[in-house]
Design a protein around this motif. Structure first.
Motif, PDB file in Angstrom:
ATOM      1  N   ALA A 147       0.802  -1.228   0.000  1.00 41.20           N
ATOM      2  CA  ALA A 147       0.000   0.000   0.000  1.00 41.20           C
ATOM      3  C   ALA A 147       0.834   1.275   0.000  1.00 41.20           C
ATOM      4  CB  ALA A 147      -0.967   0.008   1.182  1.00 41.20           C
ATOM      5  N   GLU A 148       2.133   1.174  -0.271  1.00 42.25           N
ATOM      6  CA  GLU A 148       2.972   2.372  -0.291  1.00 42.25           C
ATOM      7  C   GLU A 148       3.648   2.564  -1.643  1.00 42.25           C
ATOM      8  OE1 GLU A 148       5.525   3.307   2.991  1.00 42.25           O
ATOM      9  OE2 GLU A 148       4.387   1.958   4.288  1.00 42.25           O
ATOM     10  N   MET A 149       4.558   1.645  -1.978  1.00 48.03           N
ATOM     11  CA  MET A 149       5.328   1.797  -3.211  1.00 48.03           C
ATOM     12  C   MET A 149       6.054   0.513  -3.543  1.00 48.03           C
ATOM     13  SD  MET A 149       8.598   3.960  -1.918  1.00 48.03           S
ATOM     14  CE  MET A 149      10.010   3.111  -2.596  1.00 48.03           C
ATOM     15  N   GLY A 150       6.604   0.485  -4.727  1.00 53.11           N
ATOM     16  CA  GLY A 150       7.426  -0.638  -5.143  1.00 53.11           C
ATOM     17  C   GLY A 150       8.471  -0.168  -6.130  1.00 53.11           C
ATOM     18  N   VAL A 151       9.627  -0.802  -6.103  1.00 50.63           N
ATOM     19  CA  VAL A 151      10.722  -0.450  -7.002  1.00 50.63           C
ATOM     20  C   VAL A 151      11.344  -1.749  -7.501  1.00 50.63           C
ATOM     21  CG1 VAL A 151      12.992   0.642  -7.182  1.00 50.63           C
ATOM     22  CG2 VAL A 151      11.237   1.670  -5.750  1.00 50.63           C
ATOM     23  N   ARG A 152      11.578  -1.806  -8.806  1.00 51.40           N
ATOM     24  CA  ARG A 152      12.272  -2.963  -9.361  1.00 51.40           C
ATOM     25  C   ARG A 152      13.215  -2.465 -10.444  1.00 51.40           C
ATOM     26  NH1 ARG A 152       8.834  -7.706 -11.719  1.00 51.40           N
ATOM     27  NH2 ARG A 152       8.510  -6.277 -13.440  1.00 51.40           N
ATOM     28  N   ILE A 153      14.432  -2.974 -10.421  1.00 53.04           N
ATOM     29  CA  ILE A 153      15.419  -2.677 -11.448  1.00 53.04           C
ATOM     30  C   ILE A 153      15.482  -3.901 -12.353  1.00 53.04           C
ATOM     31  CG2 ILE A 153      17.850  -2.216 -11.922  1.00 53.04           C
ATOM     32  CD1 ILE A 153      17.966  -0.938  -9.115  1.00 53.04           C
ATOM     33  N   GLU A 154      15.343  -3.701 -13.645  1.00 54.13           N
ATOM     34  CA  GLU A 154      15.379  -4.807 -14.592  1.00 54.13           C
ATOM     35  C   GLU A 154      16.583  -4.632 -15.515  1.00 54.13           C
ATOM     36  OE1 GLU A 154      11.614  -5.029 -16.552  1.00 54.13           O
ATOM     37  OE2 GLU A 154      10.513  -5.034 -14.666  1.00 54.13           O
ATOM     38  N   ASP A 155      17.527  -5.532 -15.395  1.00 52.58           N
ATOM     39  CA  ASP A 155      18.727  -5.488 -16.224  1.00 52.58           C
ATOM     40  C   ASP A 155      18.847  -6.773 -17.034  1.00 52.58           C
ATOM     41  OD1 ASP A 155      19.904  -3.012 -15.591  1.00 52.58           O
ATOM     42  OD2 ASP A 155      20.761  -3.824 -13.757  1.00 52.58           O
ATOM     43  N   LEU A 156      19.275  -6.646 -18.271  1.00 50.36           N
ATOM     44  CA  LEU A 156      19.646  -7.804 -19.078  1.00 50.36           C
ATOM     45  C   LEU A 156      21.167  -7.910 -19.066  1.00 50.36           C
ATOM     46  CD1 LEU A 156      17.350  -7.551 -22.228  1.00 50.36           C
ATOM     47  CD2 LEU A 156      17.166  -9.135 -20.310  1.00 50.36           C
ATOM     48  N   LEU A 157      21.667  -9.111 -18.795  1.00 50.15           N
ATOM     49  CA  LEU A 157      23.100  -9.356 -18.773  1.00 50.15           C
ATOM     50  C   LEU A 157      23.450 -10.395 -19.820  1.00 50.15           C
ATOM     51  CD1 LEU A 157      23.712  -9.652 -14.935  1.00 50.15           C
ATOM     52  CD2 LEU A 157      23.986  -7.642 -16.374  1.00 50.15           C
ATOM     53  N   ALA A 158      24.593 -10.221 -20.455  1.00 41.96           N
ATOM     54  CA  ALA A 158      25.109 -11.201 -21.406  1.00 41.96           C
ATOM     55  C   ALA A 158      26.405 -11.764 -20.830  1.00 41.96           C
ATOM     56  CB  ALA A 158      25.376 -10.559 -22.758  1.00 41.96           C
ATOM     57  N   ILE A 159      26.435 -13.075 -20.667  1.00 40.46           N
ATOM     58  CA  ILE A 159      27.630 -13.744 -20.159  1.00 40.46           C
ATOM     59  C   ILE A 159      28.224 -14.568 -21.290  1.00 40.46           C
ATOM     60  CG2 ILE A 159      28.495 -15.513 -18.588  1.00 40.46           C
ATOM     61  CD1 ILE A 159      26.466 -14.649 -16.588  1.00 40.46           C
ATOM     62  N   ASP A 160      29.522 -14.426 -21.484  1.00 39.44           N
ATOM     63  CA  ASP A 160      30.243 -15.223 -22.471  1.00 39.44           C
ATOM     64  C   ASP A 160      31.428 -15.858 -21.745  1.00 39.44           C
ATOM     65  OD1 ASP A 160      31.782 -16.299 -24.504  1.00 39.44           O
ATOM     66  OD2 ASP A 160      31.468 -14.601 -25.857  1.00 39.44           O
ATOM     67  N   THR A 161      31.278 -17.121 -21.363  1.00 40.93           N
ATOM     68  CA  THR A 161      32.353 -17.769 -20.607  1.00 40.93           C
ATOM     69  C   THR A 161      33.594 -18.007 -21.458  1.00 40.93           C
ATOM     70  OG1 THR A 161      31.428 -19.963 -21.046  1.00 40.93           O
ATOM     71  CG2 THR A 161      30.767 -18.886 -19.004  1.00 40.93           C
ATOM     72  N   GLU A 162      33.408 -18.154 -22.768  1.00 40.58           N
ATOM     73  CA  GLU A 162      34.564 -18.353 -23.648  1.00 40.58           C
ATOM     74  C   GLU A 162      35.429 -17.104 -23.709  1.00 40.58           C
ATOM     75  OE1 GLU A 162      32.753 -19.592 -27.282  1.00 40.58           O
ATOM     76  OE2 GLU A 162      32.289 -21.589 -26.506  1.00 40.58           O
ATOM     77  N   ALA A 163      34.797 -15.938 -23.715  1.00 37.16           N
ATOM     78  CA  ALA A 163      35.533 -14.663 -23.743  1.00 37.16           C
ATOM     79  C   ALA A 163      35.835 -14.161 -22.332  1.00 37.16           C
ATOM     80  CB  ALA A 163      34.729 -13.614 -24.499  1.00 37.16           C
ATOM     81  N   GLY A 164      35.215 -14.779 -21.315  1.00 33.10           N
ATOM     82  CA  GLY A 164      35.416 -14.329 -19.931  1.00 33.10           C
ATOM     83  C   GLY A 164      34.792 -12.973 -19.675  1.00 33.10           C
ATOM     84  N   SER A 165      33.610 -12.716 -20.278  1.00 39.62           N
ATOM     85  CA  SER A 165      33.016 -11.387 -20.141  1.00 39.62           C
ATOM     86  C   SER A 165      31.575 -11.444 -19.635  1.00 39.62           C
ATOM     87  CB  SER A 165      33.051 -10.648 -21.478  1.00 39.62           C
ATOM     88  OG  SER A 165      32.208 -11.307 -22.409  1.00 39.62           O
ATOM     89  N   VAL A 166      31.211 -10.363 -18.956  1.00 41.12           N
ATOM     90  CA  VAL A 166      29.831 -10.118 -18.533  1.00 41.12           C
ATOM     91  C   VAL A 166      29.515  -8.688 -18.940  1.00 41.12           C
ATOM     92  CG1 VAL A 166      28.238  -9.916 -16.594  1.00 41.12           C
ATOM     93  CG2 VAL A 166      30.030 -11.653 -16.547  1.00 41.12           C
ATOM     94  N   ARG A 167      28.428  -8.509 -19.721  1.00 43.58           N
ATOM     95  CA  ARG A 167      28.044  -7.168 -20.159  1.00 43.58           C
ATOM     96  C   ARG A 167      26.616  -6.888 -19.745  1.00 43.58           C
ATOM     97  NH1 ARG A 167      27.675  -5.798 -25.615  1.00 43.58           N
ATOM     98  NH2 ARG A 167      26.998  -7.909 -26.058  1.00 43.58           N
ATOM     99  N   ARG A 168      26.378  -5.681 -19.252  1.00 44.09           N
ATOM    100  CA  ARG A 168      25.008  -5.245 -18.978  1.00 44.09           C
ATOM    101  C   ARG A 168      24.472  -4.666 -20.274  1.00 44.09           C
ATOM    102  NH1 ARG A 168      22.637  -0.341 -16.061  1.00 44.09           N
ATOM    103  NH2 ARG A 168      24.724   0.434 -16.325  1.00 44.09           N
ATOM    104  N   LEU A 169      23.373  -5.223 -20.766  1.00 39.56           N
ATOM    105  CA  LEU A 169      22.796  -4.785 -22.030  1.00 39.56           C
ATOM    106  C   LEU A 169      21.797  -3.654 -21.859  1.00 39.56           C
ATOM    107  CD1 LEU A 169      22.220  -8.304 -23.628  1.00 39.56           C
ATOM    108  CD2 LEU A 169      24.180  -6.775 -23.915  1.00 39.56           C
TER     109      LEU A 169
END
Length: 71
Positions: free
Chosen positions: A37-59
């Protein structure tokens, strides 16, 4: 890595924390807080993980400032 159950049962296939993710995977991270009855907050992020390249990117490149809707 540990995977949690979806917050909407029946909408996603069951996933075991022992099931390895594919080498290249895109998934969402959606932390949130909801005050009844007050408020709500949600952060929605898409992440791409490439284990072969050793990378994590926020899309997702949206601003992270608080936006009040329907006040």
């Amino acid at each position: 890595m540990r995977l949690c159950k979806p917050n909407r049962p029946g909408r996603a296939p069951p996933v075991s924390s022992r099931t390895p993710l594919p080498a290249r995977t895109v998934f969402s991270v959606e932390p949130g807080i909801y005050l009844a009855a007050e408020m709500g907050v949600r952060i929605e992020d898409l992440l791409a993980i490439d284990t072969e390249a050793g990378s994590v990117r926020r899309l997702t490149n949206f601003p992270r400032e608080v936006v009040v809707v329907g006040a």
